[in-house]
Design a protein around this motif. Sequence first.
Motif, PDB file in Angstrom:
ATOM      1  N   LEU A 244       0.817  -1.210   0.000  1.00  0.00           N
ATOM      2  CA  LEU A 244       0.000   0.000   0.000  1.00  0.00           C
ATOM      3  C   LEU A 244       0.852   1.262   0.000  1.00  0.00           C
ATOM      4  CD1 LEU A 244      -2.893  -1.075   2.388  1.00  0.00           C
ATOM      5  CD2 LEU A 244      -2.870  -1.014  -0.116  1.00  0.00           C
ATOM      6  N   LEU A 245       2.013   1.207   0.631  1.00  0.00           N
ATOM      7  CA  LEU A 245       2.950   2.331   0.545  1.00  0.00           C
ATOM      8  C   LEU A 245       3.353   2.576  -0.904  1.00  0.00           C
ATOM      9  CD1 LEU A 245       5.473   1.976   3.527  1.00  0.00           C
ATOM     10  CD2 LEU A 245       4.016   3.954   3.023  1.00  0.00           C
ATOM     11  N   ALA A 246       3.665   1.487  -1.614  1.00  0.00           N
ATOM     12  CA  ALA A 246       4.060   1.610  -3.015  1.00  0.00           C
ATOM     13  C   ALA A 246       2.905   2.123  -3.864  1.00  0.00           C
ATOM     14  CB  ALA A 246       4.556   0.262  -3.537  1.00  0.00           C
ATOM     15  N   ALA A 247       1.691   1.634  -3.572  1.00  0.00           N
ATOM     16  CA  ALA A 247       0.525   2.096  -4.323  1.00  0.00           C
ATOM     17  C   ALA A 247       0.265   3.571  -4.055  1.00  0.00           C
ATOM     18  CB  ALA A 247      -0.703   1.263  -3.940  1.00  0.00           C
ATOM     19  N   ARG A 248       0.385   3.985  -2.809  1.00  0.00           N
ATOM     20  CA  ARG A 248       0.178   5.397  -2.466  1.00  0.00           C
ATOM     21  C   ARG A 248       1.178   6.290  -3.187  1.00  0.00           C
ATOM     22  NH1 ARG A 248       0.296   7.010   3.828  1.00  0.00           N
ATOM     23  NH2 ARG A 248       2.548   6.884   3.498  1.00  0.00           N
ATOM     24  N   ALA A 249       2.401   5.820  -3.335  1.00  0.00           N
ATOM     25  CA  ALA A 249       3.436   6.613  -4.002  1.00  0.00           C
ATOM     26  C   ALA A 249       3.115   6.856  -5.466  1.00  0.00           C
ATOM     27  CB  ALA A 249       4.783   5.910  -3.872  1.00  0.00           C
ATOM     28  N   ARG A 250       2.306   5.980  -6.075  1.00  0.00           N
ATOM     29  CA  ARG A 250       1.945   6.182  -7.485  1.00  0.00           C
ATOM     30  C   ARG A 250       0.545   6.783  -7.649  1.00  0.00           C
ATOM     31  NH1 ARG A 250       1.635   0.333  -7.237  1.00  0.00           N
ATOM     32  NH2 ARG A 250      -0.472  -0.407  -7.742  1.00  0.00           N
ATOM     33  N   GLY A 251      -0.045   7.279  -6.550  1.00  0.00           N
ATOM     34  CA  GLY A 251      -1.280   8.039  -6.646  1.00  0.00           C
ATOM     35  C   GLY A 251      -2.545   7.353  -6.203  1.00  0.00           C
ATOM     36  N   VAL A 252      -2.464   6.104  -5.758  1.00  0.00           N
ATOM     37  CA  VAL A 252      -3.653   5.415  -5.253  1.00  0.00           C
ATOM     38  C   VAL A 252      -4.047   6.028  -3.907  1.00  0.00           C
ATOM     39  CG1 VAL A 252      -4.573   3.197  -4.453  1.00  0.00           C
ATOM     40  CG2 VAL A 252      -3.070   3.279  -6.459  1.00  0.00           C
ATOM     41  N   THR A 253      -5.313   6.275  -3.710  1.00  0.00           N
ATOM     42  CA  THR A 253      -5.779   6.954  -2.494  1.00  0.00           C
ATOM     43  C   THR A 253      -6.625   6.084  -1.583  1.00  0.00           C
ATOM     44  OG1 THR A 253      -7.736   7.805  -3.653  1.00  0.00           O
ATOM     45  CG2 THR A 253      -5.760   9.193  -3.647  1.00  0.00           C
TER      46      THR A 253
END
Length: 297
Positions: A244-253
């Motif tokens: 989820l950290l990686a997803a957040r870094a690419r704009g997932v909210t």
Amino acid sequence: MQYRKLQDDDLHALDAFLATHAETSMVLRSNLRKTGMNRRHHPLSGCYYGEVSSDGAVTAVLTIFGNGNVFVQTGGKPVPRGLIDLFRSENTQAVAGFYGPADQAKSVIEMLGLGDAEFAINACDAFYRLDLANLILPQNVRSDSFQMVDAERIDRNTLLRWLRAYEIEALGGQDTPALDSRIASRLVHALNDRNMWVLVVDGVPVSLSGFNAELPDMVQIGPVWTPPEQRGNGYARILVAKTLLAARARGVTCAVLSTDSPAAAKAYEAIGFECGGAYRLALLASPVKLPEPISCP
């Protein structure tokens, strides 16, 4: 209202409807984005049957994918009888399972005459969501001792063994050649989409997590699996948090998931997930053709 099979011209109206119920429509929206509709023989492409208003707006949908799984979304209203009748009359494919908001999926099962069918699993899962701005990081999640690696870097036999064990334990699967074939196909898709990861500790793979549906702003978590001998160490929550950290870094909210496991729920709550509803996962013991409707005298 009109009930009909949806076509490419309905894509905008369909997406607009699903977007208003985004969290419980993740698989529908993700598969539609990846594969479109009505692509025969593709396991993730579906036939979409819709309730359509006079102005062309989609107000309910029932979908069967190439793998036989049926998903429902009515926006919270009762499942329309006209939608069920359409699906029964036009669908010729064997049905493998049912997914959707818990009450809606249960209604579809009963309205199709499958209430007494044999299910491998028929679970009413707790449905969880997390605004990724509120993600709670487990202790040592950034430690070099806990490495998240792409699943393609892990021995293929290990992944197949884990996914087989997950299917049997979590989804009631039977350890058969058909299960092996299904898992092998699923792994190919996951590796191609690069949406599955493994936590490695001291060189040893200890846990697996993935996204089973993805959109630019939202992901749905699954499968998550830790071998029994590695449980109790917090590995799953560390790996899920890392993904989820990686997803957040690419704009997932936002992230969503469902589970009927108290232990898993405790782990998800520890990283910030909050329960907000119920979602049904019902897999038939084996695919079935729909029974003929009962005629009234």
